[in-house]
Design an enzyme around this catalytic site. Structure first.
Site, PDB file in Angstrom:
ATOM      1  N   ARG A 128      11.084-120.361   0.029  1.00 55.11           N
ATOM      2  CA  ARG A 128      10.461-119.050   0.081  1.00 55.11           C
ATOM      3  C   ARG A 128       9.754-119.676   1.677  1.00 55.11           C
ATOM      4  O   ARG A 128       9.787-118.855   2.686  1.00 55.11           O
ATOM      5  CB  ARG A 128       9.253-119.001  -0.754  1.00 55.11           C
ATOM      6  CG  ARG A 128       9.803-117.883  -2.263  1.00 55.11           C
ATOM      7  CD  ARG A 128       9.163-118.195  -4.052  1.00 55.11           C
ATOM      8  NE  ARG A 128       8.179-117.538  -3.282  1.00 55.11           N
ATOM      9  CZ  ARG A 128       6.840-117.961  -4.024  1.00 55.11           C
ATOM     10  NH1 ARG A 128       7.230-118.194  -5.082  1.00 55.11           N
ATOM     11  NH2 ARG A 128       5.528-117.429  -3.548  1.00 55.11           N
TER      12      ARG A 128
ATOM     13  N   LYS B  68      -2.909-113.865  -0.565  1.00 55.77           N
ATOM     14  CA  LYS B  68      -2.481-112.397   0.011  1.00 55.77           C
ATOM     15  C   LYS B  68      -3.335-111.550  -1.303  1.00 55.77           C
ATOM     16  O   LYS B  68      -3.988-110.848  -0.976  1.00 55.77           O
ATOM     17  CB  LYS B  68      -1.346-111.987   0.304  1.00 55.77           C
ATOM     18  CG  LYS B  68      -1.135-112.912   1.575  1.00 55.77           C
ATOM     19  CD  LYS B  68       0.458-112.392   1.778  1.00 55.77           C
ATOM     20  CE  LYS B  68       1.312-113.072   1.235  1.00 55.77           C
ATOM     21  NZ  LYS B  68       1.622-114.129   0.808  1.00 55.77           N
TER      22      LYS B  68
ATOM     23  N   ARG C 145       5.566-117.479 -12.787  1.00 56.29           N
ATOM     24  CA  ARG C 145       6.758-117.344 -12.278  1.00 56.29           C
ATOM     25  C   ARG C 145       7.876-117.409 -11.874  1.00 56.29           C
ATOM     26  O   ARG C 145       7.692-118.892 -11.385  1.00 56.29           O
ATOM     27  CB  ARG C 145       6.190-116.580 -10.729  1.00 56.29           C
ATOM     28  CG  ARG C 145       5.619-115.343 -10.948  1.00 56.29           C
ATOM     29  CD  ARG C 145       5.134-114.471  -9.882  1.00 56.29           C
ATOM     30  NE  ARG C 145       5.723-114.763  -8.500  1.00 56.29           N
ATOM     31  CZ  ARG C 145       4.914-114.408  -6.981  1.00 56.29           C
ATOM     32  NH1 ARG C 145       4.553-114.108  -6.727  1.00 56.29           N
ATOM     33  NH2 ARG C 145       5.927-114.669  -6.202  1.00 56.29           N
TER      34      ARG C 145
ATOM     35  N   ARG D 188      -0.358-121.664 -10.421  1.00 54.91           N
ATOM     36  CA  ARG D 188      -0.808-119.766 -10.803  1.00 54.91           C
ATOM     37  C   ARG D 188      -0.179-120.038 -11.664  1.00 54.91           C
ATOM     38  O   ARG D 188       0.632-120.186 -12.250  1.00 54.91           O
ATOM     39  CB  ARG D 188       0.179-119.602  -9.425  1.00 54.91           C
ATOM     40  CG  ARG D 188       0.402-118.297  -9.534  1.00 54.91           C
ATOM     41  CD  ARG D 188       0.539-116.825  -8.564  1.00 54.91           C
ATOM     42  NE  ARG D 188       1.659-117.953  -8.057  1.00 54.91           N
ATOM     43  CZ  ARG D 188       2.414-116.918  -7.300  1.00 54.91           C
ATOM     44  NH1 ARG D 188       1.636-116.490  -5.843  1.00 54.91           N
ATOM     45  NH2 ARG D 188       3.551-117.129  -6.614  1.00 54.91           N
TER      46      ARG D 188
ATOM     47  N   ARG E  25       7.710-108.141   5.978  1.00 55.89           N
ATOM     48  CA  ARG E  25       8.306-109.875   6.065  1.00 55.89           C
ATOM     49  C   ARG E  25       9.398-110.074   7.545  1.00 55.89           C
ATOM     50  O   ARG E  25       9.333-111.659   7.117  1.00 55.89           O
ATOM     51  CB  ARG E  25       8.576-109.911   5.302  1.00 55.89           C
ATOM     52  CG  ARG E  25       7.869-111.198   4.469  1.00 55.89           C
ATOM     53  CD  ARG E  25       7.627-111.158   2.592  1.00 55.89           C
ATOM     54  NE  ARG E  25       7.552-111.897   2.278  1.00 55.89           N
ATOM     55  CZ  ARG E  25       6.867-111.588   0.999  1.00 55.89           C
ATOM     56  NH1 ARG E  25       6.461-110.643   0.449  1.00 55.89           N
ATOM     57  NH2 ARG E  25       7.222-112.779   0.072  1.00 55.89           N
TER      58      ARG E  25
END
Ligand code: AP5
Length: 215
Positions: A171, A13, A160, A127, A88
């Site tokens: 998550r 996203k 992160r 990431r 969300r």
């Protein structure tokens, strides 16, 4: 044009929103980036959000709604916005609809980037993000030009905390339980545009633009 980018954590996203907001001239509003900025600034909202974010849970709806409504009300959002990570939950989506209707605005499209959980895990464990300008990279799929340094602003990249495998699992659990019902919610509103997130960044970008003319 007012657009939502929906999809699981790691679907791409943020990556797509940066490109789409430039080509379509929309204000990119990422709820995750805004929350991380609140945490860095040590605001009351940032402190309240911290525990939820670190454990992979969702921040309560009332906090998120008032934060995002404030940003959607910014002058720069009047020509159109691209929401990334918000709404969300169904309660957030309903709150957003009510707020936009009050201003005679509405959502034009909800692009849902579809991707399986195994691919999500691979993407998130590789990431790297820029804490300064929020650009994201992947050590294998989209590495920065110089290792560990942001291409856009030259700051050191970091991982992160919530990309740890145990937090990613949490998550994903919250995504399936609380966020996935939005697919039916927006399908019923007639504005859902599903897109496969499995291709390269360029391929997904083109698929989104094809599914959603105007982006
Ligand atoms: P947030 O920051 O919004 O996290 P997220 O939705 O889980 O999404 P991510 O940022 O992890 O992934 P992404 O889809 O943007 O993927 P990306 O482009 O980075 O939220 C963090 C937390 O804040 C939440 O857990 C929650 O606690 C709280 N929060 C935020 N919003 C909230 C809300 N509305 N309500 C309640 N709580 C909220 O890509 C991932 C990686 O894959 C990158 O390395 C990238 O380079 C790579 N990649 C991207 N596309 C491709 C591709 N096509 N091929 C190969 N690699 C790719």
């Amino acid at each position: 044009m007012n657009v939502v980018l929906l999809g699981p954590p790691g679907a791409g996203k943020g990556t797509q929103a940066v490109r789409l907001s430039k080509t379509a001239g929309l204000l990119h509003l990422s709820s995750g980036d805004i929350l991380r900025a609140e945490r860095r600034a040590e605001t009351e909202l940032g402190r309240k959000a911290q525990e939820y974010m670190d454990s992979g849970a969702l921040v309560p709806d009332d906090l998120i709604l008032s934060m995002m409504v404030q940003h959607i009300g910014r002058e720069e959002a009047k020509n159109g916005f691209l929401l990334d990570g918000f709404p969300r939950t169904v309660a957030q989506a309903q709150g957003l609809d009510v707020r936009l209707a009050k201003e005679n605005r509405k959502l034009d499209a909800v692009v849902c980037i579809e991707i399986d959980d195994a691919t999500v895990s691979k993407r998130l464990t590789g990431r790297w993000s820029c804490p300064n300008c929020a650009r994201v990279f992947h050590e294998e799929f989209s590495p920065p030009k110089a290792a560990g340094v942001c291409d856009a602003c030259g700051q050191p990249l970091s991982r992160r905390n919530d990309d740890e495998p145990a937090v990613v699992a949490e998550r994903l659990r919250h995504y399936h339980e609380l966020t996935k019902p939005l697919v039916a919610y927006y399908r019923d509103e007639g504005i859902l545009r599903p897109v496969s997130g499995r291709g390269s960044v360029d391929e997904v970008f083109e698929a989104i633009r094809k599914a959603c003319p105007g982006l």
